[in-house]
Design a protein around this motif. Sequence first.
Motif, short mmCIF file in Angstrom:
data_model
loop_
_atom_site.label_atom_id
_atom_site.label_comp_id
_atom_site.label_asym_id
_atom_site.label_seq_id
_atom_site.Cartn_x
_atom_site.Cartn_y
_atom_site.Cartn_z
N THR A 262 0.84 -1.20 0.00
CA THR A 262 0.00 0.00 0.00
C THR A 262 0.88 1.25 0.00
OG1 THR A 262 -0.06 0.19 2.42
CG2 THR A 262 -1.69 -1.27 1.39
N SER A 263 0.24 2.39 0.17
CA SER A 263 0.97 3.66 0.22
C SER A 263 1.85 3.76 1.45
CB SER A 263 -0.02 4.83 0.19
OG SER A 263 -0.93 4.75 1.27
N LEU A 264 1.78 2.78 2.34
CA LEU A 264 2.73 2.73 3.45
C LEU A 264 4.15 2.75 2.90
CD1 LEU A 264 3.07 2.18 6.56
CD2 LEU A 264 3.19 -0.24 5.96
N ALA A 265 4.35 2.14 1.74
CA ALA A 265 5.63 2.18 1.04
C ALA A 265 5.36 2.73 -0.36
CB ALA A 265 6.26 0.80 0.99
N LYS A 266 5.25 4.04 -0.48
CA LYS A 266 4.80 4.67 -1.72
C LYS A 266 5.69 4.33 -2.90
CE LYS A 266 2.44 8.60 0.46
NZ LYS A 266 2.39 10.08 0.59
N SER A 267 7.00 4.33 -2.68
CA SER A 267 7.90 4.08 -3.80
C SER A 267 7.73 2.67 -4.34
CB SER A 267 9.35 4.31 -3.37
OG SER A 267 9.74 3.41 -2.35
N LEU A 268 7.38 1.72 -3.48
CA LEU A 268 7.16 0.34 -3.92
C LEU A 268 5.79 0.18 -4.55
CD1 LEU A 268 8.75 -1.72 -1.00
CD2 LEU A 268 9.75 -1.12 -3.22
N ALA A 269 4.79 0.84 -4.00
CA ALA A 269 3.44 0.76 -4.56
C ALA A 269 3.42 1.26 -6.00
CB ALA A 269 2.47 1.56 -3.71
N LYS A 270 4.32 2.15 -6.35
CA LYS A 270 4.39 2.68 -7.71
C LYS A 270 5.09 1.73 -8.68
CE LYS A 270 4.49 7.54 -6.24
NZ LYS A 270 5.30 8.78 -6.20
N LYS A 271 5.67 0.68 -8.16
CA LYS A 271 6.43 -0.24 -9.01
C LYS A 271 5.59 -1.41 -9.50
CE LYS A 271 10.30 1.99 -8.08
NZ LYS A 271 10.91 2.91 -9.07
N MET A 272 4.37 -1.54 -9.03
CA MET A 272 3.60 -2.73 -9.37
C MET A 272 2.11 -2.45 -9.41
SD MET A 272 4.07 -4.75 -5.79
CE MET A 272 2.66 -5.77 -6.09
N VAL A 273 1.38 -3.39 -10.00
CA VAL A 273 -0.07 -3.32 -10.08
C VAL A 273 -0.65 -4.55 -9.38
CG1 VAL A 273 -2.09 -3.32 -11.60
CG2 VAL A 273 -0.01 -2.07 -12.26
N PRO A 274 -1.48 -4.36 -8.35
CA PRO A 274 -2.16 -5.51 -7.73
C PRO A 274 -3.32 -5.95 -8.62
CG PRO A 274 -2.81 -3.48 -6.63
CD PRO A 274 -1.78 -3.10 -7.67
N ILE A 275 -3.39 -7.25 -8.88
CA ILE A 275 -4.44 -7.80 -9.73
C ILE A 275 -5.11 -8.95 -9.00
CG2 ILE A 275 -4.91 -9.03 -11.90
CD1 ILE A 275 -2.66 -7.48 -13.19
N GLY A 276 -6.44 -8.95 -8.99
CA GLY A 276 -7.18 -10.02 -8.35
C GLY A 276 -7.23 -11.27 -9.21
#
Length: 446
Positions: A262-276
Motif C-alpha cells: 500500500t501507500s505505506l511504502a509509496k515508492s514500492l506501490a508505484k512499481k507494481m499493479v495488484p491484480i485479483g
Amino acid sequence: MCVMHDDGIVEKRSAKAGECEMAHIDSLWAATANDHRIRPALEGELTTDVAIIGGGYTGLSTAYHLAQKQVGCVVLEQQQAGWGASGRNAGMVLTGYKPSIDSLASKHGKETARELLHISVEGIKLVETIVREHRISCSLENCGNFDAAFKPAHLEALKRNQEFMQTNFGYETYVIDKERMKREEVNSDLYHGGLVDPHSYSFHPLNYALGLADAAEANGAVIYDRTEVTGIAKQGSEFLIRTSSGHVRAQHVVMATNGYTTSLAKSLAKKMVPIGSFIVATERLSREAVERLIPHNRMISDTKNFLYYFRRTPDDRILLGGRVDFNGKEGDALFGQVQQSLIEVFPTLAQTGMDYRWGGLLGFTLDFMPHIGQTEEGIHFALGYCGHGASISTLMGKLLAENVCDPLREKNSLERLPIRTVPFHSQRALLLGVASFYYHFVDKYF
C-alpha cells in the motif's frame, strides 16, 4: 480446523469466512489446514535488528533465514501468517517465470537466462529442503507441470522454447500433440497439445506457510499476527515502525507485502499493479473421475496471457483459477464466470457442485518479473511474483536475509534486473482498461 491460542486453549473453528474475524478465508486450503495457533498482536514497544512487514512466504522465509544466522527479527502481519496470497494460491511450485526462458534470453542474453533458470530451480530445491528438514506436512510432490497450448501457434512457440532449453542449457522438457495430451495430461478439446516440465512440484500452500512460520519461530524469530503497520519513519540510523497497538525500533526493515503493498511504502506501490485472481474448487470426485481428466496429476496452466490454471487436489477435487479482476471485488457473477471457465475446459463437470470459491491479490510488475532490492530510504523489498511466487518467494527471503547481513555481497542476475515505475492516475487507468479489454476479448478469441 483447530486453532490454538498462545495461552494453550484450543478452539474448534470453522474455516468459513465471516465466522471468525481473523480466520483464514473461505478456501479449500483453509478448510483443510493443519492445526495451528493464533499468535498475539504486538502491544507496547520493542527493539530488534530487523522488522519484517508481511507474514507470507517472503517475510516468513526472511525471518527463518535471519534467525538461522542468529539475527534478531520480528514479523508484523496485519492478519495471520499465511493469510494473503501465500495461503490462497493454487499450490503450484513451478520452474521458470511468467516470461519464457527463450524470451528472457532474447532480452537479457543467454547467460543471464541460464542463471535465471537456475535460480528458479534453486527456489524449488530450497522449499523441498525446508519441508524435509522441518517435516512440514504440506503434500509436497514432484508431479511436474503441463503448459497447455491454447492455439496451434502457441504449440509451435512451446516447441521453440523446448528446443532452446535443451540445446543451450541441457534442461529436459518435452512437447506432445493433442491426442497424446488427451490420453496422458489433460482430457480436454480446448487445447492443441503442450509442453511437459517434469521438474515442478505441487503442495498445500497454506500448510507450507504455517510450517514455515513454525520453523522460523523454532529458530528464534518472533511473529505477531493482527498487527497492522501504520507508519514507517527513518530516525537517524534506525527505523521506527508504528503499529496499531505499539511500535518497533529496528536497524533494518524488510517490506514483504507483494500484492498487498500500500501507500505505506509509496515508492514500492508505484512499481507494481495488484491484480485479483479467483479460484473455484469442485466437490469431491471419485479418484477414477479426476484421473480421467488429469491422468498424471500435473500442475496445469494454458498459454493465454490471462491464463487458466488448474489441477487435481490431494482430496480428489478439480481446482481452477482463471478470472482476473482489476478491482479485486468478489461476487456471485465473478465466481460464476470462473465456474464457466472450468466447464469450458472440462464440459463433463457442468453439473458438478462447487464447494469452495475464493480470491486474492497478485503483484505484477511492468516486465512480469520478480524484483528484489532496497528503496532510497534503505528499506529492503522483494515483490512482483506475477503468479509464479510459490517457490521463488522463499528464495527471495533467503536473499533478503543475506542482503541484510552482507550488503556488499555479489548480486545475481535476478537481483540486478531494474524495476520500472508503473504509470499512475490516468495513465494507469488506461493501462488497466486496455488490459481488461485484452482479457475479455482479444486474448481469448484471437
